[in-house]
Design a protein around this motif. Structure first.
Motif, PDB file in Angstrom:
ATOM      1  N   VAL A   1       0.862  -1.176   0.000  1.00  0.00           N
ATOM      2  CA  VAL A   1       0.000   0.000   0.000  1.00  0.00           C
ATOM      3  C   VAL A   1       0.904   1.233   0.000  1.00  0.00           C
ATOM      4  CG1 VAL A   1      -1.890   1.201   1.135  1.00  0.00           C
ATOM      5  CG2 VAL A   1      -1.708  -1.293   1.338  1.00  0.00           C
ATOM      6  N   LEU A   2       0.779   2.050  -1.039  1.00  0.00           N
ATOM      7  CA  LEU A   2       1.559   3.278  -1.169  1.00  0.00           C
ATOM      8  C   LEU A   2       0.632   4.460  -0.894  1.00  0.00           C
ATOM      9  CD1 LEU A   2       4.178   4.776  -1.973  1.00  0.00           C
ATOM     10  CD2 LEU A   2       3.340   4.710  -4.349  1.00  0.00           C
ATOM     11  N   TYR A   3       0.980   5.248   0.124  1.00  0.00           N
ATOM     12  CA  TYR A   3       0.161   6.382   0.563  1.00  0.00           C
ATOM     13  C   TYR A   3       0.635   7.684  -0.071  1.00  0.00           C
ATOM     14  CZ  TYR A   3      -1.753   3.166   3.929  1.00  0.00           C
ATOM     15  OH  TYR A   3      -2.388   2.094   4.486  1.00  0.00           O
ATOM     16  N   ASP A   4      -0.247   8.692  -0.037  1.00  0.00           N
ATOM     17  CA  ASP A   4       0.085  10.021  -0.562  1.00  0.00           C
ATOM     18  C   ASP A   4       1.188  10.695   0.240  1.00  0.00           C
ATOM     19  OD1 ASP A   4      -1.880   9.869  -2.537  1.00  0.00           O
ATOM     20  OD2 ASP A   4      -3.383  10.907  -1.321  1.00  0.00           O
ATOM     21  N   SER A   5       1.255  10.383   1.540  1.00  0.00           N
ATOM     22  CA  SER A   5       2.202  11.086   2.416  1.00  0.00           C
ATOM     23  C   SER A   5       2.587  10.196   3.583  1.00  0.00           C
ATOM     24  CB  SER A   5       1.555  12.366   2.962  1.00  0.00           C
ATOM     25  OG  SER A   5       0.509  12.020   3.859  1.00  0.00           O
ATOM     26  N   PRO A   6       3.701  10.514   4.235  1.00  0.00           N
ATOM     27  CA  PRO A   6       4.064   9.782   5.455  1.00  0.00           C
ATOM     28  C   PRO A   6       2.994   9.921   6.541  1.00  0.00           C
ATOM     29  CG  PRO A   6       5.950  11.035   4.644  1.00  0.00           C
ATOM     30  CD  PRO A   6       4.744  11.459   3.842  1.00  0.00           C
ATOM     31  N   GLU A   7       2.363  11.082   6.613  1.00  0.00           N
ATOM     32  CA  GLU A   7       1.339  11.312   7.631  1.00  0.00           C
ATOM     33  C   GLU A   7       0.130  10.389   7.419  1.00  0.00           C
ATOM     34  OE1 GLU A   7       4.094  14.567   7.245  1.00  0.00           O
ATOM     35  OE2 GLU A   7       2.725  13.787   5.724  1.00  0.00           O
ATOM     36  N   ALA A   8      -0.265  10.192   6.167  1.00  0.00           N
ATOM     37  CA  ALA A   8      -1.396   9.299   5.866  1.00  0.00           C
ATOM     38  C   ALA A   8      -1.042   7.855   6.230  1.00  0.00           C
ATOM     39  CB  ALA A   8      -1.793   9.405   4.400  1.00  0.00           C
ATOM     40  N   ARG A   9       0.180   7.441   5.904  1.00  0.00           N
ATOM     41  CA  ARG A   9       0.607   6.088   6.271  1.00  0.00           C
ATOM     42  C   ARG A   9       0.598   5.917   7.783  1.00  0.00           C
ATOM     43  NH1 ARG A   9       6.486   3.944   6.962  1.00  0.00           N
ATOM     44  NH2 ARG A   9       6.082   5.280   8.750  1.00  0.00           N
ATOM     45  N   ASP A  10       1.164   6.883   8.498  1.00  0.00           N
ATOM     46  CA  ASP A  10       1.243   6.793   9.961  1.00  0.00           C
ATOM     47  C   ASP A  10      -0.141   6.798  10.602  1.00  0.00           C
ATOM     48  OD1 ASP A  10       3.968   6.686   9.624  1.00  0.00           O
ATOM     49  OD2 ASP A  10       4.320   8.754  10.288  1.00  0.00           O
TER      50      ASP A  10
END
Length: 161
Positions: free
Chosen positions: A126-135
Motif C-alpha cells: 500500500v503506497l500512501y500520498d504522504s508519510p502522515e497518511a501512512r502513519d
C-alpha cells in the motif's frame, strides 16, 4: 527507516515512509486465494473485522473497472471505500487505486499472489500520498483488523478446499 512487526501469522513492514507491506501465507492454491480476494460471494465472509458486516460488495474486475465495499457496525457506524483497477492479471497480480470515504487521500495497492508447494502468499503493498497518511493508518487499528480478516480468510479457504 524500515520496520517489521508480526501480528499472528501476518507480517507488516514499512520499507519507506509512505508504504506498508502486508504479507500472509495461506494453505490453499493461488487460484482459490485469488478468487477469495476478488469474488463478491467470498469477500463478505472474511474481509474486515468481525464486528462489522459487509453490506456492499460491488466488483468489476477489469482494467478500468471499479469496486465499492461498505461495512456496517453493530453501533450503526459505516465504513466504506472504493477504487479503480489499474492492472488485473489473474491469478497473479492486482493493482488498484483506493480511497476510504472518511479518510483523506488515495492509496495505490498492489497485491501479488505467489504459490509454492500448494501454499499461497499474498503480498499487499500500500503506497500512501504522504508519510502522515501512512502513519495515521498504522495508528488506526488497521493491523488488528487486517489480521482478524486474514484469520477469517484462512477458515474460509479451508471450507472451500
Amino acid at each position: 527507516m524500515s520496520s517489521t512487526t508480526r501480528n499472528g501469522d501476518t507480517t507488516f513492514t514499512t520499507p519507506s515512509d509512505r508504504e506498508i507491506v502486508i504479507t500472509r501465507s495461506f494453505d490453499a492454491p493461488r487460484e482459490l486465494v485469488f478468487a477469495a480476494f476478488t469474488q463478491p460471494e467470498h469477500l463478505p465472509n472474511w474481509m474486515g473485522p468481525a464486528i462489522f458486516t459487509m453490506v456492499t460488495c460491488e466488483i468489476d474486475l477489469r482494467v478500468g473497472g471499479t469496486y465499492r465495499w461498505a461495512w456496517s457496525g453493530s453501533d450503526g457506524a459505516v465504513m466504506a471505500m472504493g477504487g479503480t483497477y489499474l492492472e488485473v492479471s489473474p491469478p497473479e497480480r492486482i493493482v488498484a487505486v483506493e480511497s476510504f470515504d472518511d479518510f483523506p487521500g488515495e492509496t495505490r495497492n498492489t497485491i501479488v499472489f505467489t504459490e509454492q508447494d500448494g501454499r499461497t502468499t499474498a503480498t499487499v503493498t500500500v503506497l500512501y500520498d504522504s508519510p502522515e497518511a501512512r502513519d495515521a493508518t498504522l495508528a488506526s487499528g488497521m493491523k488488528d483488523g487486517m489480521t482478524e480478516g486474514y484469520e477469517r480468510l484462512e477458515e474460509l479457504l479451508r471450507s472451500l478446499a
